[in-house]
Every structure is written in structure tokens, then in C-alpha cells.
Design a protein around this motif. Sequence first.
Motif, PDB file in Angstrom:
ATOM      1  N   HIS A 157       3.956   5.446  -6.889  1.00  0.00           N
ATOM      2  CA  HIS A 157       3.744   6.820  -6.410  1.00  0.00           C
ATOM      3  C   HIS A 157       3.404   6.872  -4.924  1.00  0.00           C
ATOM      4  CE1 HIS A 157       2.736  11.075  -6.782  1.00  0.00           C
ATOM      5  NE2 HIS A 157       1.577  10.839  -6.199  1.00  0.00           N
ATOM      6  N   ARG A 158       2.544   5.962  -4.474  1.00  0.00           N
ATOM      7  CA  ARG A 158       2.086   6.030  -3.092  1.00  0.00           C
ATOM      8  C   ARG A 158       2.953   5.199  -2.140  1.00  0.00           C
ATOM      9  NH1 ARG A 158       0.009   9.528  -0.799  1.00  0.00           N
ATOM     10  NH2 ARG A 158      -1.697   8.538   0.343  1.00  0.00           N
ATOM     11  N   ALA A 159       3.226   3.948  -2.484  1.00  0.00           N
ATOM     12  CA  ALA A 159       3.964   3.073  -1.563  1.00  0.00           C
ATOM     13  C   ALA A 159       5.476   3.193  -1.689  1.00  0.00           C
ATOM     14  CB  ALA A 159       3.554   1.620  -1.782  1.00  0.00           C
ATOM     15  N   ARG A 160       5.951   3.790  -2.785  1.00  0.00           N
ATOM     16  CA  ARG A 160       7.391   3.984  -2.994  1.00  0.00           C
ATOM     17  C   ARG A 160       8.140   2.645  -2.901  1.00  0.00           C
ATOM     18  NH1 ARG A 160       5.306   6.789   0.752  1.00  0.00           N
ATOM     19  NH2 ARG A 160       6.540   5.780   2.407  1.00  0.00           N
ATOM     20  N   LEU A 161       7.594   1.636  -3.576  1.00  0.00           N
ATOM     21  CA  LEU A 161       8.194   0.307  -3.580  1.00  0.00           C
ATOM     22  C   LEU A 161       9.590   0.365  -4.195  1.00  0.00           C
ATOM     23  CD1 LEU A 161       7.790  -2.814  -3.186  1.00  0.00           C
ATOM     24  CD2 LEU A 161       6.946  -2.847  -5.551  1.00  0.00           C
ATOM     25  N   LYS A 162      10.542  -0.274  -3.515  1.00  0.00           N
ATOM     26  CA  LYS A 162      11.929  -0.264  -3.976  1.00  0.00           C
ATOM     27  C   LYS A 162      12.365  -1.667  -4.383  1.00  0.00           C
ATOM     28  CE  LYS A 162      13.130   3.068  -0.320  1.00  0.00           C
ATOM     29  NZ  LYS A 162      12.015   2.648   0.550  1.00  0.00           N
ATOM     30  N   ALA A 163      13.312  -1.718  -5.300  1.00  0.00           N
ATOM     31  CA  ALA A 163      13.899  -2.999  -5.692  1.00  0.00           C
ATOM     32  C   ALA A 163      14.498  -3.676  -4.463  1.00  0.00           C
ATOM     33  CB  ALA A 163      14.969  -2.780  -6.755  1.00  0.00           C
ATOM     34  N   GLY A 164      14.273  -4.979  -4.356  1.00  0.00           N
ATOM     35  CA  GLY A 164      14.793  -5.730  -3.230  1.00  0.00           C
ATOM     36  C   GLY A 164      13.827  -5.859  -2.074  1.00  0.00           C
ATOM     37  N   GLU A 165      12.749  -5.079  -2.068  1.00  0.00           N
ATOM     38  CA  GLU A 165      11.757  -5.181  -1.002  1.00  0.00           C
ATOM     39  C   GLU A 165      10.799  -6.343  -1.286  1.00  0.00           C
ATOM     40  OE1 GLU A 165      11.204  -0.927   1.127  1.00  0.00           O
ATOM     41  OE2 GLU A 165      10.101  -1.134  -0.764  1.00  0.00           O
ATOM     42  N   THR A 166      10.038  -6.714  -0.246  1.00  0.00           N
ATOM     43  CA  THR A 166       9.053  -7.785  -0.372  1.00  0.00           C
ATOM     44  C   THR A 166       7.656  -7.189  -0.426  1.00  0.00           C
ATOM     45  OG1 THR A 166      10.434  -9.418   0.755  1.00  0.00           O
ATOM     46  CG2 THR A 166       8.062  -9.833   0.716  1.00  0.00           C
ATOM     47  N   LEU A 167       6.938  -7.527  -1.476  1.00  0.00           N
ATOM     48  CA  LEU A 167       5.570  -7.053  -1.696  1.00  0.00           C
ATOM     49  C   LEU A 167       4.609  -8.206  -1.458  1.00  0.00           C
ATOM     50  CD1 LEU A 167       3.350  -5.121  -2.878  1.00  0.00           C
ATOM     51  CD2 LEU A 167       4.021  -5.974  -5.147  1.00  0.00           C
ATOM     52  N   LEU A 168       3.640  -8.004  -0.572  1.00  0.00           N
ATOM     53  CA  LEU A 168       2.568  -8.972  -0.341  1.00  0.00           C
ATOM     54  C   LEU A 168       1.317  -8.486  -1.054  1.00  0.00           C
ATOM     55  CD1 LEU A 168       1.133 -11.363   1.063  1.00  0.00           C
ATOM     56  CD2 LEU A 168       0.859  -9.886   3.078  1.00  0.00           C
ATOM     57  N   VAL A 169       0.780  -9.306  -1.966  1.00  0.00           N
ATOM     58  CA  VAL A 169      -0.419  -8.956  -2.727  1.00  0.00           C
ATOM     59  C   VAL A 169      -1.564  -9.851  -2.270  1.00  0.00           C
ATOM     60  CG1 VAL A 169      -1.468  -8.783  -5.011  1.00  0.00           C
ATOM     61  CG2 VAL A 169       0.966  -8.256  -4.721  1.00  0.00           C
ATOM     62  N   LEU A 170      -2.609  -9.258  -1.703  1.00  0.00           N
ATOM     63  CA  LEU A 170      -3.809  -9.999  -1.339  1.00  0.00           C
ATOM     64  C   LEU A 170      -4.786  -9.958  -2.518  1.00  0.00           C
ATOM     65  CD1 LEU A 170      -4.323  -8.682   2.316  1.00  0.00           C
ATOM     66  CD2 LEU A 170      -2.879 -10.558   1.495  1.00  0.00           C
ATOM     67  N   GLY A 171      -5.697 -10.934  -2.592  1.00  0.00           N
ATOM     68  CA  GLY A 171      -6.586 -11.000  -3.750  1.00  0.00           C
ATOM     69  C   GLY A 171      -5.795 -11.074  -5.034  1.00  0.00           C
ATOM     70  N   ALA A 172      -4.750 -11.908  -5.025  1.00  0.00           N
ATOM     71  CA  ALA A 172      -3.720 -11.843  -6.059  1.00  0.00           C
ATOM     72  C   ALA A 172      -4.166 -12.323  -7.429  1.00  0.00           C
ATOM     73  CB  ALA A 172      -2.494 -12.635  -5.611  1.00  0.00           C
ATOM     74  N   ALA A 173      -5.287 -13.038  -7.526  1.00  0.00           N
ATOM     75  CA  ALA A 173      -5.749 -13.507  -8.836  1.00  0.00           C
ATOM     76  C   ALA A 173      -6.829 -12.619  -9.424  1.00  0.00           C
ATOM     77  CB  ALA A 173      -6.269 -14.940  -8.739  1.00  0.00           C
ATOM     78  N   GLY A 174      -7.173 -11.524  -8.732  1.00  0.00           N
ATOM     79  CA  GLY A 174      -8.197 -10.608  -9.224  1.00  0.00           C
ATOM     80  C   GLY A 174      -7.659  -9.635 -10.249  1.00  0.00           C
ATOM     81  N   GLY A 175      -8.531  -8.742 -10.700  1.00  0.00           N
ATOM     82  CA  GLY A 175      -8.170  -7.810 -11.761  1.00  0.00           C
ATOM     83  C   GLY A 175      -6.969  -6.949 -11.419  1.00  0.00           C
TER      84      GLY A 175
END
Length: 319
Positions: free
Chosen positions: A131-149
Motif C-alpha cells: 500500500h505505501r511503497a508500491r513494491l513491484k515485481a522485478g524490483e529490489t527490496l532491501l530489508v534491514l533487521g531482517a531476522a526480527g519479527g
Amino acid sequence: MRAFQLLSQGEPANLIKCDRPNPASDEIRLKIEACGLNFGDLLMIKGTYQERPALPFTLGMEPAGVVDAVGEDVTNLKPGDRVAVYHGHGGLAEYGCFPAANCNLLPDNMTTTVGAGFLVAYGTSHLALEHRARLKAGETLLVLGAAGGIGLTAIEIGKRMGATVIACARGRDKLEIAANAGADHLIDSDTDDLHEVVKSLGGADVVYDPVGGDLFKAALRACNPEARIIPLGFASGQVPQIPANILLVKNIDVIGYYWGGYLKFAPKVLHDSLDTLLEWYAAGELHPHISHTLPLEQANEALELLRSRKSTGKVVVTI
């Protein structure tokens, strides 16, 4: 009944005995079987969370259990229904009364322990990315704190939405958990140069950041033109100051986001998101990770697991 209540700001909460509540006309009373813990619970104890219930209050943002009684105006739920609830507080107790509108029926294949750790983590990530970031297929997502809840749920949802996911966490053990959740690339925040690694992988189109501090600064520098970066919290203890010149040069969006706020100004958006997520779980497409389950008597120890960052995924307290 027993309830885990905060009596004084900044002091440890304690297990006390109190009267069993009765539901208002628009509420249900829940016989609570489990309650998920969140970083927001620690902030509530300190008095620094966005919402500050009047003292004393019972901690616990997301209980799950069986409906025990319903108010006279409640028509969508009945005693015996299994539900999970998001309410901000009141979940670390044997019983609690909550608005029926905040309750979500659990799929038959979801236990109440899993349900208690589901709504906030998955709901936060889905609404943020879709809803907010409008992530699209094929894009690159960087997740910080990736092992958290919320980090692990962002990996799962990002992959389901067709993104390439770069996971950043502290230490190889946590990165292995991120890899099991589906991350394509791994960054150890203890030893790797986040900026250099992300740039070598083509840069980030969306950054999901519950950490803040120096990692936010490095991630911002690794963003592609027209990237979107979402600050979700500041587990590092540092609220980053955002350099507007970098936003200007790269046409970057920094997106404000507070999941719980949608209950007040756009509840349908939040509820539709949760309905989607529960359908995905029922279909076997989501795999929640709970690293620790402790009894109510050990609620302070459970909170310490979050405070000391010794947990991965969710910590759930059973009642």
C-alpha cells in the motif's frame, strides 16, 4: 484473573490479580490463550510509544484465544469463535475485552500461538510494501533487521510480490534464518559494508527499515533513482536525520508509516490487508517463525529477549 500490568512508567511490569472485565456493547470478551510481543511493548514501558494508555494498564498488543462473551451489539462473532486481536494493549492477561471490529477469525489450520504472533508482523509488512511503497515485481527490496519479527515477514511478502530481496541482519545465525525465509542475498551488518554490497547488486528500489541509525544512512546512499524508503522504527536507538539533498538528486521518497494508525483513519485498508494475509496462510503460503514461547509467569523474561535482541521472528507468551 491474572494480568501483567504496568503500574508505574519506566518500572518493570508485574503479574497481579484483578477482576475479570465485562464487555461493552461493541466488544467481545476473550479467553486469552497466547499473546505476541512487539518492540512497541518495550516503548510503552518507557512511555515513548505513539500511544500512551492511562496507568495502570495491561501490556500486550496482539492476543489470540476463544471468544468467551459478546456485547449486545456484536453480530459478527459468537462465543466459541477463535480469534486474534490487535488492540495496542490488554493482551497479557487471562481475559480481556476488545472491540469486535478489531478481531480476526483464525483459519482452521492456524493455532492460537501462531495467531498471536501473526497480525502485527505480517500486517505491518504487507501494508508497508503493497500500500505505501508500491513494491513491484522485478524490483529490489532491501530489508534491514531482517531476522526480527517484521523483518522476516517483509522477506516472505516481498518474495511473494515478485521482488529480489536483500536481507541485512547481525551475524551468520540470523542471516541463515533470513535465507530460510527466502532472501536472495545476505548482508552481515557486523562485518559487511552495506552500501558497497547493495550497490554491487544493482542498488535498492525499496528499503524497509525498522533499525534506523547508521544503517539507514548507508541504505539511503545505496538507493536507486525513484527509490522508496520506509522508516518503521528505530531499534538502533538513533532516529536518522534525513539529508534532503540526497532525496532531491535521486528523486527518492521517504514514506511515513504507522500501521496501527490505520485503525483510526482507514480501518478498511488494514482489515482488507489482514484478510488477504490470513487467506495466504490458510493456503499454506506463509510460514511464521516463532523463536521463543514462554508462560505468562515469565513475561518479563520474554520482554528481555526482545530488549537484548536474542530472539528471531516472534516471541509469544502463552496464558
